[in-house]
Motif scaffolding. Sequence first.
Motif, PDB file in Angstrom:
ATOM      1  N   TYR A  13      -3.259   7.024   8.580  1.00 46.15           N
ATOM      2  CA  TYR A  13      -3.721   6.375   7.359  1.00 46.15           C
ATOM      3  C   TYR A  13      -2.907   5.117   7.079  1.00 46.15           C
ATOM      4  O   TYR A  13      -1.681   5.117   7.229  1.00 46.15           O
ATOM      5  N   LEU A  52      -5.275  14.288   1.722  1.00 52.41           N
ATOM      6  CA  LEU A  52      -5.199  13.422   2.898  1.00 52.41           C
ATOM      7  C   LEU A  52      -4.758  14.214   4.120  1.00 52.41           C
ATOM      8  O   LEU A  52      -5.252  13.991   5.232  1.00 52.41           O
ATOM      9  N   ASP A  83      -9.820  -4.329   4.098  1.00 50.48           N
ATOM     10  CA  ASP A  83      -8.614  -4.117   3.296  1.00 50.48           C
ATOM     11  C   ASP A  83      -8.124  -5.421   2.680  1.00 50.48           C
ATOM     12  O   ASP A  83      -7.638  -5.448   1.542  1.00 50.48           O
ATOM     13  N   TRP A 109     -12.275   3.437   0.864  1.00 48.44           N
ATOM     14  CA  TRP A 109     -12.144   3.376   2.313  1.00 48.44           C
ATOM     15  C   TRP A 109     -12.412   1.945   2.769  1.00 48.44           C
ATOM     16  O   TRP A 109     -13.360   1.294   2.301  1.00 48.44           O
ATOM     17  N   THR A 110     -11.587   1.456   3.670  1.00 49.63           N
ATOM     18  CA  THR A 110     -11.735   0.085   4.164  1.00 49.63           C
ATOM     19  C   THR A 110     -11.518   0.040   5.669  1.00 49.63           C
ATOM     20  O   THR A 110     -11.066   1.008   6.280  1.00 49.63           O
ATOM     21  N   ARG A 111     -11.825  -1.093   6.231  1.00 47.51           N
ATOM     22  CA  ARG A 111     -11.468  -1.370   7.620  1.00 47.51           C
ATOM     23  C   ARG A 111     -10.541  -2.589   7.631  1.00 47.51           C
ATOM     24  O   ARG A 111     -10.617  -3.447   6.734  1.00 47.51           O
ATOM     25  N   GLN A 149      -7.718  16.126   5.561  1.00 49.08           N
ATOM     26  CA  GLN A 149      -8.774  15.321   6.173  1.00 49.08           C
ATOM     27  C   GLN A 149      -8.352  14.668   7.485  1.00 49.08           C
ATOM     28  O   GLN A 149      -9.180  14.123   8.214  1.00 49.08           O
ATOM     29  N   THR A 182      -6.435   0.351  -1.039  1.00 51.70           N
ATOM     30  CA  THR A 182      -7.222   0.430   0.193  1.00 51.70           C
ATOM     31  C   THR A 182      -6.694   1.550   1.079  1.00 51.70           C
ATOM     32  O   THR A 182      -5.486   1.752   1.202  1.00 51.70           O
ATOM     33  N   LEU A 183      -7.616   2.273   1.674  1.00 50.37           N
ATOM     34  CA  LEU A 183      -7.283   3.378   2.575  1.00 50.37           C
ATOM     35  C   LEU A 183      -8.068   3.194   3.859  1.00 50.37           C
ATOM     36  O   LEU A 183      -9.299   3.188   3.852  1.00 50.37           O
ATOM     37  N   SER A 184      -7.356   3.010   4.967  1.00 54.05           N
ATOM     38  CA  SER A 184      -7.996   2.826   6.268  1.00 54.05           C
ATOM     39  C   SER A 184      -7.533   3.922   7.217  1.00 54.05           C
ATOM     40  O   SER A 184      -6.354   4.291   7.228  1.00 54.05           O
ATOM     41  N   ALA A 185      -8.472   4.434   7.998  1.00 53.11           N
ATOM     42  CA  ALA A 185      -8.144   5.357   9.075  1.00 53.11           C
ATOM     43  C   ALA A 185      -8.053   4.530  10.348  1.00 53.11           C
ATOM     44  O   ALA A 185      -9.061   4.113  10.906  1.00 53.11           O
TER      45      ALA A 185
END
Length: 249
Positions: free
Chosen positions: A157, A147, A214, A173-175, A150, A224-227
């Motif tokens: 994150y 992480l 998410d 990956w989520t929003r 990236q 869930t992982l959101s940028a």
Amino acid sequence: MKILITNDDGVNSPGLQVLKEVVSRKHEVWVMAPSGDQSGVSQSITLRDPVKIQNVEENVWSCGGTPTDCVVYGSGGFLPVSFDMVLSGINIGSNVGTDLIYSGTAAAARQAALHDIPAIAISLDKFQGPFPFTEIAEFVLERLEDLHSQWDSSFFYNMNFPPEITADTPMVWTRPGRRKYHDEVVQMKSPRGEGVYCFLKGNIVSSEQTEGTDVFEVKRGRVTLSAVSILPVVVSHMGDVPEKAEAGH
């Protein structure tokens, strides 16, 4: 790596304690966290009042301010360390969708990213124990370096964990999905009549249940992982710019 851990639940939060113990196996860990509960304070920062900071134990400090204050002081010179990463959590209760606007957990991570430090906000979608803090901390630890590599300075994150977690739980990956609340103000009159006390109650009216959000994916049992962008998002087109109204109109 040198890692600063904070949260919004307070320096004595069990989630923070477990995260510290597990991450310390591979990295140098320092803690600066609020002296008490700072949930829901968002990105607030203390500007006019002094902030009390106390050494709790080796490399662990409590801060009388907000989660944002903790990152400001922790990474801004109070501690004799330059940090490679900031972790905020483990928060009891998820921080998904529009909750990110209010979350002190997310705000601490955002503050770090604003100052070019990779950061992760970590939350658990559960309010009653037992809590799988160790499993979450191990999950995060195994992915920290990837992480970190990236990350870029445009985002932080945001991670949310389902109530049950194993090493094989999928991460996607989520929003952030939109959530709506019904806020209710409860008023109580002072017994002596010198004021009115107000409490805010909120119930979720609706949550966006769209695949890829998410809100939806954490309920499916996924991590869930959101940028999340550190900048406000601008609506791209709102029509023509309004003209100044003529006098008398």
